[in-house]
Design a protein around this motif. Structure first.
Motif, short mmCIF file in Angstrom:
data_model
loop_
_atom_site.label_atom_id
_atom_site.label_comp_id
_atom_site.label_asym_id
_atom_site.label_seq_id
_atom_site.Cartn_x
_atom_site.Cartn_y
_atom_site.Cartn_z
N CYS A 107 72.53 -6.29 -50.02
CA CYS A 107 72.84 -5.76 -51.35
C CYS A 107 73.87 -6.66 -52.03
O CYS A 107 74.93 -6.95 -51.46
CB CYS A 107 73.39 -4.34 -51.25
SG CYS A 107 72.24 -3.15 -50.53
N LEU A 108 73.55 -7.09 -53.25
CA LEU A 108 74.43 -7.97 -54.02
C LEU A 108 75.34 -7.16 -54.94
O LEU A 108 75.06 -6.00 -55.24
CB LEU A 108 73.58 -8.94 -54.85
CG LEU A 108 72.59 -9.83 -54.11
CD1 LEU A 108 71.91 -10.78 -55.09
CD2 LEU A 108 73.27 -10.59 -52.97
N PRO A 109 76.44 -7.76 -55.42
CA PRO A 109 77.33 -7.04 -56.34
C PRO A 109 76.59 -6.50 -57.56
O PRO A 109 75.77 -7.22 -58.16
CB PRO A 109 78.35 -8.11 -56.74
CG PRO A 109 78.40 -9.05 -55.56
CD PRO A 109 76.97 -9.10 -55.08
N LEU A 110 76.88 -5.26 -57.90
CA LEU A 110 76.24 -4.63 -59.06
C LEU A 110 77.14 -3.53 -59.59
O LEU A 110 77.27 -2.47 -58.97
CB LEU A 110 74.87 -4.06 -58.68
CG LEU A 110 74.11 -3.29 -59.79
CD1 LEU A 110 73.94 -4.15 -61.02
CD2 LEU A 110 72.76 -2.80 -59.28
N HIS A 111 77.77 -3.78 -60.72
CA HIS A 111 78.55 -2.78 -61.43
C HIS A 111 78.81 -3.29 -62.85
O HIS A 111 78.74 -4.51 -63.11
CB HIS A 111 79.88 -2.48 -60.71
CG HIS A 111 80.76 -3.66 -60.50
ND1 HIS A 111 81.57 -4.18 -61.49
CD2 HIS A 111 80.95 -4.46 -59.41
CE1 HIS A 111 82.25 -5.22 -61.01
NE2 HIS A 111 81.87 -5.42 -59.76
N PRO A 112 79.08 -2.40 -63.80
CA PRO A 112 79.22 -2.83 -65.20
C PRO A 112 80.40 -3.76 -65.47
O PRO A 112 80.44 -4.41 -66.52
CB PRO A 112 79.41 -1.50 -65.95
CG PRO A 112 78.75 -0.48 -65.09
CD PRO A 112 79.03 -0.93 -63.68
N GLY A 113 81.33 -3.84 -64.53
CA GLY A 113 82.45 -4.75 -64.72
C GLY A 113 82.11 -6.21 -64.51
O GLY A 113 82.91 -7.10 -64.82
N LEU A 114 80.92 -6.49 -64.00
CA LEU A 114 80.50 -7.88 -63.82
C LEU A 114 80.18 -8.52 -65.17
O LEU A 114 79.47 -7.93 -65.99
CB LEU A 114 79.26 -7.95 -62.93
CG LEU A 114 79.38 -7.55 -61.46
CD1 LEU A 114 78.01 -7.53 -60.81
CD2 LEU A 114 80.32 -8.47 -60.71
#
Length: 386
Positions: A351-358
């Protein structure tokens, strides 16, 4: 570090907390009830069937407790689930029976579940992996045909839908998680929905010591002896409170913007990684399905996956695999069970980074690092699912 998850909280949430402080009422109260009503409207169910609790895990435990399971009863659930689901089954004296999943979506199909059913099966728990509803329509239909209770672990799917219908509303019971790593957060917290009105009323009692009615300030309005107790059966204290509900109400209003940004990030990953040899991306959603986009996962050869995670970490990019197969956990006594699709996915998925702050730049950084590692390991062929 580019984090896998990161809560999106700010001035609106702080203002809601400040208002709660000003009111001097931090415990279970009007903001809790308002949050329950707003969430019920979000998933289009009656408000009295929705209960705000202190965690999604508490919701899972309450769900199993509401069934009055007996020793020897079995509950079927996918091996690629969060450990809380199996713990909740065991805590009730029942036995978790793990089923396989589709190796690409990591969701169980109705056929996977049917292979695990026995005459002792009383319930089925389904996790919507990464926010994708999966085969939930067929699973719900089959559970109704067989008279099995269907529990939806909707922790990943707070905004997921099939043909406009909310994930969590297909089965008999559902719960959502709002911990600090989820799509919408309250710090800690969760919601549980129970379709049956009597089961919902009972669960509301069980969530607060088993009390048939409050014994404190609120009950003073309707009784001259408000301190007296009426406890039809014992319960625990796992209710939510107005402080976390105030945060949750703001997060629920912001949920559409969170999901839009997650969808944009997934589309950017698709464009950046779609032509990388030796790498599989999440399969496209079926027509009519909407995902919350909680996870973005890639799959590559087992001899590359662990090196990929390690190399990314050295570059300041945190990745992981969720969820580790429960049939491999000694505490659940299923190590001899053969679930080839779950094993295949567990060895190849990251699982790769995923959030709205990216930012878009962060996504480009992650994608470039993934591409470089996979290409340097000379992975010319994508793994083939069994």
């Amino acid at each position: 570090m580019i984090n896998l998850f990161q809560p999106q909280v700010g001035a609106e949430e702080l203002a809601a907390v400040a208002e709660t402080f000003d009111d001097k009422w931090l415990g279970h109260g009007p903001r809790t009830r308002a949050f329950e009503a707003a969430f019920a409207e979000h998933i289009e169910v009656p408000a009295e069937h929705v209960i705000f609790v202190n965690s999604g895990t508490s919701g899972l435990f309450l769900a199993l407790e509401s069934m009055d399971l007996q020793e020897g009863d079995e509950v079927v659930l996918p091996s690629l689930s969060f450990v809380a689901a199996a713990n909740a089954v065991l805590s009730c004296g029942a036995r978790p029976v793990f089923c396989d999943v589709d190796p690409r979506t990591l969701n169980p199909t109705v056929e996977d579940i049917e292979q695990a059913l026995t005459p002792r099966t009383k319930a089925v728990i389904v996790l919507h992996y990464g926010g994708s509803p999966g085969d939930i329509v067929r699973i719900a239909d089959r559970c109704r045909e067989l008279g099995l209770t269907l529990i939806e672990d909707a922790a990943c799917s707070v905004a997921s839908r099939v043909d406009g219908r909310a994930a969590g509303s297909f089965g008999d019971i559902a719960m959502w998680s709002f911990d600090a790593m989820k799509v919408m957060v309250t710090g800690d917290g969760g919601m549980i929905y129970l379709k049956d009105p009597q089961r919902a009323a009972r669960t509301r009692r069980l969530a607060y010591h088993g009390l048939a009615q409050p014994s404190g300030f609120g009950y003073a309005q309707v009784s001259s002896r408000w301190w007296e107790l009426d406890i039809p059966e014992p319960g625990r204290r796992v209710i939510g409170n107005d402080l976390t509900a105030a945060i949750g109400a703001v997060q629920l209003r912001r949920l559409p913007e969170f999901v839009r940004r997650r969808q944009e990030i997934c589309a950017l990953y698709d464009r950046e990684l779609g032509e990388v040899p030796g790498l599989l991306l999440p399969p496209a959603l079926p027509e009519g399905h909407e995902s919350t986009h909680y996870f973005y996962w890639v799959q590559t050869a087992p001899e590359i996956r662990d090196d990929l995670a390690g190399d990314l970490y050295k570059q300041g990019i945190y990745t992981t695999f969720r969820y580790a197969p429960l049939h491999k956990v000694p505490a659940f006594g299923s190590q001899a069970l053969q679930l080839p699709h779950s094993d295949w996915a567990a060895e190849r998925t990251l699982c790769l980074p995923l959030h709205p702050g990216l930012s878009d730049g962060d996504v480009h950084t992650v994608a470039a690092a993934v591409r470089k590692v996979v290409e340097n390991r000379h992975a010319t062929d994508a793994p083939v699912a069994p």
